[in-house]
Design a protein around this motif. Structure first.
Motif, PDB file in Angstrom:
ATOM      1  N   LEU A  10       3.425  18.666 -13.489  1.00 14.95           N
ATOM      2  CA  LEU A  10       4.594  19.315 -14.085  1.00 14.95           C
ATOM      3  C   LEU A  10       4.466  19.365 -15.608  1.00 14.95           C
ATOM      4  O   LEU A  10       4.835  20.367 -16.240  1.00 14.95           O
ATOM      5  N   LYS A  11       3.930  18.314 -16.217  1.00 19.56           N
ATOM      6  CA  LYS A  11       3.741  18.299 -17.676  1.00 19.56           C
ATOM      7  C   LYS A  11       2.736  19.361 -18.096  1.00 19.56           C
ATOM      8  O   LYS A  11       2.934  20.062 -19.088  1.00 19.56           O
ATOM      9  N   LEU A  39       0.828  -1.214   0.000  1.00 17.15           N
ATOM     10  CA  LEU A  39       0.000   0.000   0.000  1.00 17.15           C
ATOM     11  C   LEU A  39       0.861   1.263   0.000  1.00 17.15           C
ATOM     12  O   LEU A  39       0.541   2.242  -0.671  1.00 17.15           O
ATOM     13  N   LEU A  40       1.941   1.231   0.736  1.00 14.62           N
ATOM     14  CA  LEU A  40       2.859   2.373   0.757  1.00 14.62           C
ATOM     15  C   LEU A  40       3.466   2.599  -0.624  1.00 14.62           C
ATOM     16  O   LEU A  40       3.532   3.734  -1.112  1.00 14.62           O
ATOM     17  N   ALA A  41       3.898   1.533  -1.276  1.00 12.79           N
ATOM     18  CA  ALA A  41       4.474   1.648  -2.622  1.00 12.79           C
ATOM     19  C   ALA A  41       3.438   2.171  -3.610  1.00 12.79           C
ATOM     20  O   ALA A  41       3.750   3.033  -4.449  1.00 12.79           O
ATOM     21  N   LEU A  42       2.202   1.695  -3.510  1.00 15.78           N
ATOM     22  CA  LEU A  42       1.139   2.173  -4.395  1.00 15.78           C
ATOM     23  C   LEU A  42       0.876   3.656  -4.179  1.00 15.78           C
ATOM     24  O   LEU A  42       0.711   4.416  -5.139  1.00 15.78           O
ATOM     25  N   GLY A  43       0.867   4.082  -2.933  1.00 19.53           N
ATOM     26  CA  GLY A  43       0.663   5.497  -2.624  1.00 19.53           C
ATOM     27  C   GLY A  43       1.782   6.375  -3.162  1.00 19.53           C
ATOM     28  O   GLY A  43       1.539   7.441  -3.724  1.00 19.53           O
ATOM     29  N   ILE A  44       3.007   5.931  -3.013  1.00 17.75           N
ATOM     30  CA  ILE A  44       4.156   6.695  -3.527  1.00 17.75           C
ATOM     31  C   ILE A  44       4.104   6.766  -5.047  1.00 17.75           C
ATOM     32  O   ILE A  44       4.322   7.825  -5.636  1.00 17.75           O
ATOM     33  N   TRP A  45       3.802   5.651  -5.697  1.00 18.26           N
ATOM     34  CA  TRP A  45       3.713   5.614  -7.159  1.00 18.26           C
ATOM     35  C   TRP A  45       2.613   6.541  -7.654  1.00 18.26           C
ATOM     36  O   TRP A  45       2.811   7.297  -8.615  1.00 18.26           O
ATOM     37  N   SER A  46       1.452   6.518  -6.998  1.00 20.29           N
ATOM     38  CA  SER A  46       0.342   7.381  -7.399  1.00 20.29           C
ATOM     39  C   SER A  46       0.698   8.854  -7.220  1.00 20.29           C
ATOM     40  O   SER A  46       0.399   9.690  -8.078  1.00 20.29           O
ATOM     41  N   THR A  47       1.334   9.178  -6.114  1.00 20.51           N
ATOM     42  CA  THR A  47       1.747  10.565  -5.869  1.00 20.51           C
ATOM     43  C   THR A  47       2.747  11.015  -6.914  1.00 20.51           C
ATOM     44  O   THR A  47       2.663  12.145  -7.419  1.00 20.51           O
ATOM     45  N   LYS A  48       3.680  10.148  -7.277  1.00 22.08           N
ATOM     46  CA  LYS A  48       4.668  10.492  -8.304  1.00 22.08           C
ATOM     47  C   LYS A  48       3.967  10.787  -9.631  1.00 22.08           C
ATOM     48  O   LYS A  48       4.304  11.747 -10.325  1.00 22.08           O
ATOM     49  N   ASN A  49       2.970   9.972  -9.969  1.00 20.76           N
ATOM     50  CA  ASN A  49       2.250  10.184 -11.230  1.00 20.76           C
ATOM     51  C   ASN A  49       1.485  11.500 -11.229  1.00 20.76           C
ATOM     52  O   ASN A  49       1.465  12.208 -12.226  1.00 20.76           O
ATOM     53  N   VAL A  50       0.849  11.843 -10.118  1.00 15.68           N
ATOM     54  CA  VAL A  50       0.106  13.106 -10.029  1.00 15.68           C
ATOM     55  C   VAL A  50       1.064  14.285 -10.158  1.00 15.68           C
ATOM     56  O   VAL A  50       0.796  15.236 -10.899  1.00 15.68           O
ATOM     57  N   ILE A  51       2.181  14.234  -9.467  1.00 15.53           N
ATOM     58  CA  ILE A  51       3.158  15.325  -9.549  1.00 15.53           C
ATOM     59  C   ILE A  51       3.717  15.424 -10.966  1.00 15.53           C
ATOM     60  O   ILE A  51       3.861  16.522 -11.509  1.00 15.53           O
ATOM     61  N   SER A  52       4.007  14.281 -11.578  1.00 16.39           N
ATOM     62  CA  SER A  52       4.535  14.273 -12.938  1.00 16.39           C
ATOM     63  C   SER A  52       3.522  14.886 -13.915  1.00 16.39           C
ATOM     64  O   SER A  52       3.894  15.689 -14.773  1.00 16.39           O
ATOM     65  N   ASP A  53       2.246  14.527 -13.778  1.00 14.98           N
ATOM     66  CA  ASP A  53       1.203  15.084 -14.648  1.00 14.98           C
ATOM     67  C   ASP A  53       1.074  16.590 -14.447  1.00 14.98           C
ATOM     68  O   ASP A  53       0.922  17.344 -15.411  1.00 14.98           O
TER      69      ASP A  53
END
Length: 75
Positions: free
Chosen positions: A64-65, A48-62
Motif C-alpha cells: 500500500l505504501k 506460528l499463526l501470529a507470525l504469519g498474520i504479522w508477516s502478511t500485514k507487513n507485506v500488505i502495508s508495504d
C-alpha cells in the motif's frame, strides 16, 4: 449396587452391578478408563499463526505504501 474395580498403571476398569431386593442382577454396566497420550499445548501453533498474520500485514502495508508513492509521483 456393587462395583468391581481393577486398577493398573494406565487402565481402570469398573463393573457396576445393580441388584433387586431378591438378589437378582438387574443391570451390569462396564466402565473403562484409559490413559490418553498428552496433548501438546497450542502455543507453538498459535505462535506460528501470529507470525504469519504479522508477516502478511507487513507485506500488505508495504504494498500500500508503494502504491501511494507511485500515485503521488504520477500526479
Amino acid at each position: 449396587m456393587v462395583s468391581d474395580v481393577t486398577i493398573e498403571q494406565s487402565i481402570i476398569d469398573s463393573l457396576d452391578k445393580i441388584f433387586d431386593k431378591k438378589g437378582n442382577l438387574l443391570v451390569a454396566t462396564p466402565i473403562e478408563f484409559r490413559r490418553v497420550e498428552s496433548v501438546p499445548e497450542p502455543s507453538l501453533t498459535l505462535g506460528l499463526l501470529a507470525l504469519g498474520i504479522w508477516s502478511t500485514k507487513n507485506v500488505i502495508s508495504d504494498n500500500l505504501k508503494q502504491k501511494s508513492k507511485k500515485n503521488k509521483t504520477s500526479v
